[in-house]
Design an enzyme around this catalytic site. Structure first.
Site, PDB file in Angstrom:
ATOM      1  CG  ASP A   6       0.014  -0.156   2.405  1.00 32.37           C
ATOM      2  OD1 ASP A   6       0.687  -0.836   2.471  1.00 32.37           O
ATOM      3  OD2 ASP A   6      -0.522   0.737   3.540  1.00 32.37           O
ATOM      4  CD  GLU A   7      -1.127   4.636   3.077  1.00 30.16           C
ATOM      5  OE1 GLU A   7      -2.070   5.241   3.463  1.00 30.16           O
ATOM      6  OE2 GLU A   7      -0.340   4.188   3.826  1.00 30.16           O
ATOM      7  CB  VAL A   8       4.182   2.969  -3.495  1.00 27.43           C
ATOM      8  CG1 VAL A   8       5.434   3.322  -4.288  1.00 27.43           C
ATOM      9  CG2 VAL A   8       4.297   1.391  -3.006  1.00 27.43           C
TER      10      VAL A   8
END
Lengths: 683, 683
Positions: free
Chosen positions: B315-317
């Protein structure tokens, strides 16, 4: 059975001020305390530096201190680190390292200087540092500036070198979690000996690799592995606590014989004892195989337990098996032994040689004392100070346990008044007096389980800890109780369950989560002592009977009742000018003069007469208050009737004592003592 | 700062009836419950027999059941044994053994028949037996005949096969004791997946033997040894709970790079992140050494964790490091990758092959979904049901976490209303719908420590557990809250600290043991959600900031305020005929309209405006009650003034929300809605 309860709440305007706790609620009270000015803030950057000698035990003590400090402040493991001693907020300095862990007689004194700029803790040994660090933890307060410890100079040292707690794990097994949290409590109160009563008629609680049938057949599967024992010893060691194991012999030994019948003085088979009391099963002191067994067994245990002292019990041999065994009787005659006492002395001498051969010093209960034993023997006295003094005169060292039996359900003040040096020891020469090493509280476990054992030990144990640590002249009971309350809450941080298990148990007993009717009752009763409990038990008490009655949940000492009694005393002494206090008393009584709710619970049926008594007593108290309020003297007949009602209510119900009868009697007396004409009798 | 507080207690005669709890406060509600007549007594001779298939897991489940039953009844380990199945009070019968521990998709249904003569628990598998045994424990009550379970016939099966709880141990480390007691809570609520979020920017929490710098440099010393991991897995296994580890990659990975800078997409050095949020540090997906590392690492972890599923986060790169790295940009061009999403998909494909090679099925957050990945991938959705439905249509299985974030501080009712099958999934074909496996609650740990994590998980987690286990039509919120209260107390027996830590924390915050003035405030406030908390933080929130403010102690959902609101609603609806209720409301408000005590505590300074608001709101409520009591309609000006005061009091203070403003507004409205002439304005 379905009913409702009438709860009366009183309309009152009271003025409460939430003062901070007394600044220094230290327990045990240090030898010398000089308050300073200001305080040292304890924030996230707080650090501890180690100057002087350093060893693993000291470094671990600092770590544990930080763990506890973080717990008390809610800080994270990333806050408050070990730092260079130059920059640290608190610098600890031990003169010399400790290589072997806590040992008998090791120096434990410390001095602590706290100023707003920093703190210094000095001690001769890491053990002294440990004691001082507990003082720092106890000094922590939340101020308007943040967490802080007050500026203060403390010099402190223990009065006695042996300050112990014995826990019986035979009558009811105590898992190691229970032991660990109690070791934390002991460390907090600067106690230094955990006496582990590991075997008795009701269970042999330790794994022997040499004689595995001891635990396999003698424990119901409830025993400590040797690995667990090492874990407990290491845990205690890190907290500056010695572990003294006790294997009771030649009596109190039924559990041994389940697996090893040949050790007994009468033919088997034996079964683990379920009842309480003194039993006949006794080791055979006339057979060499007994000593061969003990030699191997004690050798194994001597290796497992590093402490120098080894407890062989030795109490309460009733001699019946010896009397009935003709071979043993022949042995007595052949060896010129007059009686069973002589025979036990012979046994003790043989065992002492074995204990000594394995590098240990023997300790035993009063009965082991016998002139022919070597002088390094230590006597643990359940008989009292006179017995100790006598031993001291004969050159034996001793510790006091009489007066410190936690299972007796005494109030803390009564334990507190027991001093190892009072009575006969007070007249000993100073050399003889030195032989009185201190004392040990005893938590016999007939009526405690892992669920309620904490509440039987704490907080009362703290009063005994103070007796054994603080100067002899620290005896103010009010001060003690004030500090005991604070200490009890402080101990909550350690995970002790003396407070947290109370409401859980009440909810179970009530059979509902709503204990609003039960708690006002439970708060003001105390258990009868264990002897009375045994004599008047509704079913024969054994290890198979669950400890889930109201008597098992309520506190040994009701602080609610004690505070109520204090309120009444202040009110009566002030000649009733104290209106705030009067209102408090009135609310207290009003919430208790309702008819008791009939919970749908079998566990509460026995408590109904008790609840009715409470209601009656509260009503009497309210009537007395009314007389006082009106300035009217009650009729003599009224006073007599109420007094007799109160006497009736003094009697135990459900094996519980109503602790507010005395103060209510004092209200009645105060009403009767008023001047003026008596009121008209109107019934 | 020294002051006193005025505490008003009201003179009231209330009639309280201490009813037993609703007979069957089961949670999660079983599929079918048919009450019978009478009950089965549970006394010391209670026994469990195992018929049918038997394996170590089943026997252990029976043991654990007895441990819990003894705890709830206060019985000793000598009571209540395993017996022959012919004579046992409760006979459990599993059709087949379980060789491997809990696995995904395993049958968990059971049927339970209890009559006064005995109980039978049947299930296809030991896992079903475990679920049924929890039902028996929850049925236990204290009756007038003794402990008992009611006669009942229950058929029960889970609605979803994946019912999980994720705990983040990176932002704040959670010692294994914390995990174990929460696993106990999970087992009690029939949850079956513990998702262990083991690495993130703020810490790498597990020992790798292949790459020891991961924990040595990336954890501040706060990590689990592999032995501890095995201990937790075994503990979970005995409770029918799978353990799915998560190692977040390629983002959320700062902690990896402290020891292994070469994995990152930008040059180091890196430090463990102290702040919260999404950070730039990202693995380099263009270097073969990254995959070589992950192959060895995942191989090591695949061996350690027996479960088939392996969570790679994903998640959340934010892509910043990739954008800034010309070598990575060249790689995109060379491989025809359009953007960073494509690059992450490339990374995921490579990692998926590694995970698969080591015998595991990959699971990841929403972002991992990409058409070219194999169909056994599982998507964990923080985005919502639509995202799940889309995945299902593409052939991917998914679990819902959106709506189940415990750190969002929602009331239980709001989580309860979130159904994995509502919205888009409701329109899926039955084949596609099968791919929605269930859900997982998430306990992100920016604002929870080992001290308050239990209170953030429990009891609200139980509402989510019910959503995932019980039939879809079990949606009655009042019933849910009633059973949630009972469940919360039931969980106390497991040693969960959601209730016990509350007063401890309040005492610390107050700086005194007397929290009688603070608790009425703390009981009726709720924390703002974590996003607002972060945005409005008084100091920048990091892992170094202690969690010891009032917001950290108070419950995420105030049951006191909820019950007050219910009282007000009933009172208003009954057109004020409900005098008992009116008195309760009055006492409640009177105890809160005092001026707040000024504790000498820095931790309470921020709460003073909140306390003042509480006092003002309570005063408004009392005035409205007065109008209602007199049957007098207040002036419009008064209503406007109070309404605006209440609106003001809705605003957070000390990041806390006053939860009694709405019900007080309803009292004001009820007063204003009265017929008749308005009162004269008198100021």
């Amino acid at each position: 059975m379905r009913a409702t309860v009438v709860l009366l709440l009183l309309c009152l305007v009271t003025f409460c001020s939430a003062e901070p706790q007394p600044a220094l609620s230290l327990m045990p009270m240090p030898t010398s305390v000089q308050p300073g000015t200001g305080h040292l803030l304890i924030d996230t950057s707080f650090s501890v530096g180690v100057a002087g000698a350093s060893d693993p035990l000291l470094r671990r003590a600092v770590e544990l201190f930080l763990v506890n400090l973080r717990r008390q402040t809610g800080m994270s493991p990333l806050n408050m680190r070990v730092a260079d001693s130059e920059q640290a907020s608190l610098v600890v300095h031990a003169d010399r390292p400790n290589k072997h862990g806590p040992e008998f007689g090791e120096e434990e004194s410390y001095s602590l200087e706290i100023s707003p700029a920093g703190a210094k803790l000095n001690a001769a040994t890491p053990l002294g540092i440990m004691r001082g660090l507990q003082t720092v933890l106890q000094l922590l307060e939340t101020t308007s500036d943040g967490f802080a410890v007050p500026a203060v100079t403390i010099r402190d040292q223990p009065r006695f070198p042996w300050r112990g707690l014995m826990i019986d794990v035979s009558r009811h097994f105590m898992p190691i979690d229970v032991l660990k949290r109690n070791l934390d409590g002991m460390a907090a109160l600067k106690l230094n000996v955990f006496h582990w009563h590991l075997s008795d008629d009701q269970g042999f609680r330790l794994q022997s690799k040499k004689f595995p049938k001891l635990q396999e057949m003698g424990s119901d599967g409830l025993y400590y592995t040797q690995e667990q024992v090492r874990e407990v010893i290491a845990y205690a060691r890190e907290r500056g606590i010695r572990v003294v194991p006790e294997f009771d012999m030649p009596g109190h030994s039924t559990a041994w014989f389940v697996g090893y019948t040949e050790l007994a003085s009468a033919p088997g088979p034996y079964q683990i004892e379920r009842k309480w009391g003194v039993f006949d099963a006794t080791m055979d002191p006339t057979e060499e195989r007994t000593y061969k067994f003990l030699d191997v067994f004690i050798g194994e245990m001597a290796e497992l337990f590093p402490d120098k002292y080894f407890h062989i019990g030795g109490d309460e041999v009733n001699g019946k098996q010896w009397d009935a065994n003709s071979k043993i009787q022949a042995f007595l005659r052949a060896h010129g032994l007059k009686n069973n006492q002589d025979l036990q002395a012979y046994f003790n001498q043989r065992v002492q040689k074995i204990v000594s051969k394995h590098g240990k010093i023997m300790i035993g209960w009063d009965e082991v004392l016998y002139p022919s034993l070597p002088n390094d023997l230590v006597v643990q006295s359940w008989r009292g100070q006179d017995s100790l003094a006598q031993a001291a005169k004969q050159g034996y060292r001793g510790i006091l346990s009489s007066g410190y039996y936690l299972d007796h359900m005494w109030p803390a003040s009564r334990h507190y008044a027991v001093d190892p040096m009072s009575d006969a020891p007070a007249n000993l020469t100073s050399e003889d007096a030195q032989r009185i090493l201190g004392g040990e509280a005893c938590m016999w476990a007939e009526y405690v389980s892992s669920e309620n054992v904490d509440s039987r030990i704490w907080p009362r144990m703290a009063a005994i800890a103070e007796r054994l640590w603080s100067p002899q002249n620290v005896t103010d009971i009010n001060s003690m109780y004030e500090r005991l309350e604070a200490t009890s809450h402080w101990l909550d941080w350690l995970g002790l369950t003396h407070n947290s298990s109370y409401e859980l148990m009440l909810r179970r007993i009530a059979g509902t989560d709503d204990i609003s009717a039960l708690k006002p009752l439970a708060d003001v009763v105390e258990p009868v002592n264990n002897d009375v409990r045994e004599e008047t038990a509704p079913v024969e008490p054994t290890s198979l009977v669950p400890l889930d009655r109201l008597i098992d949940a309520v506190r040994p000492e009701s602080s609610v009742a004690r505070q109520f009694a204090n309120s009444v005393d202040r009110f009566v002494a002030s000649r009733r000018k104290d209106k705030d206090n009067e209102r408090l008393i009135k609310v207290f009584l009003l919430t208790r003069n309702s008819s008791f709710v009939h919970y749908h619970s079998s566990l509460l049926r026995e408590a109904e007469p008790l609840a009715n008594n409470l209601s009656r007593v509260a009503t009497v108290g309210l009537q007395a208050l009314d007389y006082l309020d009106r300035g009217e003297r009650p009729s003599d007949a009224w006073v007599m009737r109420q007094t007799s009602l109160l006497q009736e209510a003094q009697k135990p119900q459900a094996q519980l004592l109503l602790m507010i009868v005395d103060p209510v009697q004092r209200l009645v007396q105060a009403a009767a003592d008023q001047k003026g004409p008596a009121a008209q009798e109107q019934e």
